[in-house]
Design a protein around this motif. Structure first.
Motif, PDB file in Angstrom:
ATOM      1  N   ALA A 172       0.859  -1.186   0.000  1.00  0.00           N
ATOM      2  CA  ALA A 172       0.000   0.000   0.000  1.00  0.00           C
ATOM      3  C   ALA A 172       0.897   1.238   0.000  1.00  0.00           C
ATOM      4  CB  ALA A 172      -0.913   0.000   1.220  1.00  0.00           C
ATOM      5  N   PRO A 173       0.841   2.064  -1.035  1.00  0.00           N
ATOM      6  CA  PRO A 173       1.778   3.184  -1.158  1.00  0.00           C
ATOM      7  C   PRO A 173       1.664   4.227  -0.053  1.00  0.00           C
ATOM      8  CG  PRO A 173       0.044   3.306  -2.820  1.00  0.00           C
ATOM      9  CD  PRO A 173      -0.077   1.976  -2.176  1.00  0.00           C
ATOM     10  N   HIS A 174       0.513   4.281   0.632  1.00  0.00           N
ATOM     11  CA  HIS A 174       0.348   5.300   1.677  1.00  0.00           C
ATOM     12  C   HIS A 174       0.973   4.892   3.006  1.00  0.00           C
ATOM     13  CE1 HIS A 174      -2.958   2.527   2.561  1.00  0.00           C
ATOM     14  NE2 HIS A 174      -2.949   3.000   3.785  1.00  0.00           N
ATOM     15  N   LEU A 175       1.378   3.607   3.125  1.00  0.00           N
ATOM     16  CA  LEU A 175       1.970   3.135   4.370  1.00  0.00           C
ATOM     17  C   LEU A 175       3.481   3.358   4.369  1.00  0.00           C
ATOM     18  CD1 LEU A 175       0.021  -0.218   4.878  1.00  0.00           C
ATOM     19  CD2 LEU A 175      -0.292   1.929   6.129  1.00  0.00           C
ATOM     20  N   PRO A 176       4.069   3.603   5.541  1.00  0.00           N
ATOM     21  CA  PRO A 176       5.514   3.865   5.608  1.00  0.00           C
ATOM     22  C   PRO A 176       6.343   2.631   5.307  1.00  0.00           C
ATOM     23  CG  PRO A 176       4.594   3.684   7.809  1.00  0.00           C
ATOM     24  CD  PRO A 176       3.425   3.677   6.865  1.00  0.00           C
ATOM     25  N   LYS A 177       7.544   2.862   4.815  1.00  0.00           N
ATOM     26  CA  LYS A 177       8.479   1.790   4.511  1.00  0.00           C
ATOM     27  C   LYS A 177       9.150   1.331   5.806  1.00  0.00           C
ATOM     28  CE  LYS A 177      12.027   0.817   1.007  1.00  0.00           C
ATOM     29  NZ  LYS A 177      12.850   1.448  -0.045  1.00  0.00           N
TER      30      LYS A 177
END
Length: 298
Positions: A172-177
């Motif tokens: 999910a691109p909105h979650l932090p790496k």
């Protein structure tokens, strides 16, 4: 999320079968658009794929397969992952794998792993079969019954299985790496692997560097790769000062970086603004995730 047409194409299943398994057997519960159209998550597709294998390849009735799926899902959310007691229900599967591991029969060991993943949901295999198996093998190594090389070989095979599943779930691109590691001198990684799998299933982009990760060059890598969370496993109290050194250097270099700390060597009463103790149970992991999502929304 996928509509039913896309789900049917991905799974190579008729749409009528998907609807039947959903409505007649309560196999899954897809989301719905405002207009009432079904939307299937990656977990829904994973469950349907598993059910398809049970029915088509293993000859199981769909009702029985759904019952087993729901049973494994219920158990998945209630184990204590550090508990060395082997679940009675899976004692036979654990023993089969253990004997193949002890005899260094790698072909059979891999065959048995393939078999377990075809018979059970992947969550059941990782948490109720592999986890207690590796605890048992670790105990045998500490008792001198298994050599270091022998233990490393089995651990490497198991880690490859985790890596396969790490690549399955979408990010999910909105979650932090997230960076997942154990500090220098800390060689335990089972809990870290399980938590990394938990994060991947929930959409986090996790980079796993594993046990005995050196501090040298770590801050540069974290900054360059734009990690926002560092998940660190500390299984022994003697590793706690080393972990604190990692936290201090990384925090000084990268303001705003947050840490998830887990393992028996962590003092959960010593939480600070930039760190969170995730505990050793799935309940505590889910609690952190719920609080994290709430904080993001607010």
């Amino acid at each position: 999320m996928y509509n039913i047409k896309a789900a049917a194409k991905i799974l190579d299943m008729p749409k009528v079968t998907i609807r039947s398994w959903e409505t007649r057997y309560n196999a899954i519960t897809p989301a719905r658009t405002e207009s009432g159209h079904r939307l299937y998550s990656d977990q829904n597709l994973e469950d349907l794929k598993w059910l398809k294998i049970q029915v088509q390849e293993n000859g199981m009735k769909i009702s029985e397969a759904v019952k087993k799926l729901h049973s494994s899902r219920k158990q998945f959310y209630h184990p204590e992952v550090t508990d060395s007691q082997e679940p009675i229900e899976y004692a036979k599967q654990i023993e089969e794998l253990y004997q193949a591991a002890v005899e260094i029969d790698i072909d059979r060991f891999n065959y048995l792993l393939d078999l377990k993943f075809s018979l059970f949901h992947h969550q059941t295999v990782f948490f109720h079969i592999i986890a207690p198996l590796m605890v048992r093998i670790g105990a045998e190594w500490e008792n001198g019954q298994i050599s270091v090389a022998h233990e490393h070989m089995i651990t490497n095979i198991i880690q490859q299985r985790f890596n396969q599943f790490f690549r399955v779930f979408p990010v999910a691109p909105h979650l932090p790496k997230v960076l997942a590691l154990s500090p220098s001198g800390e060689h335990h990684q089972l809990g870290l692997l399980l938590f990394s799998l938990f994060l991947r299933e929930n959409g986090f982009h996790v980079v796993y560097t594993g046990p005995d990760t050196p501090l040298e060059g770590l801050a540069e890598m974290v900054a360059k790769q734009d990690f926002k969370l560092v998940c660190m496993s500390v299984m022994t109290p003697k590793s706690r000062p080393v972990a604190e050194q990692y936290i201090k250097e990384l925090s000084d270099t990268i303001p705003g970086l947050h840490f998830l700390l887990g393992g028996q060597g962590i003092d959960c009463d010593d939480e600070k603004i930039n760190r969170y103790c995730i505990g050793t149970t799935l309940e505590s992991w889910q609690q952190w995730l719920d609080e994290f999502k709430t904080a993001q929304i607010s």
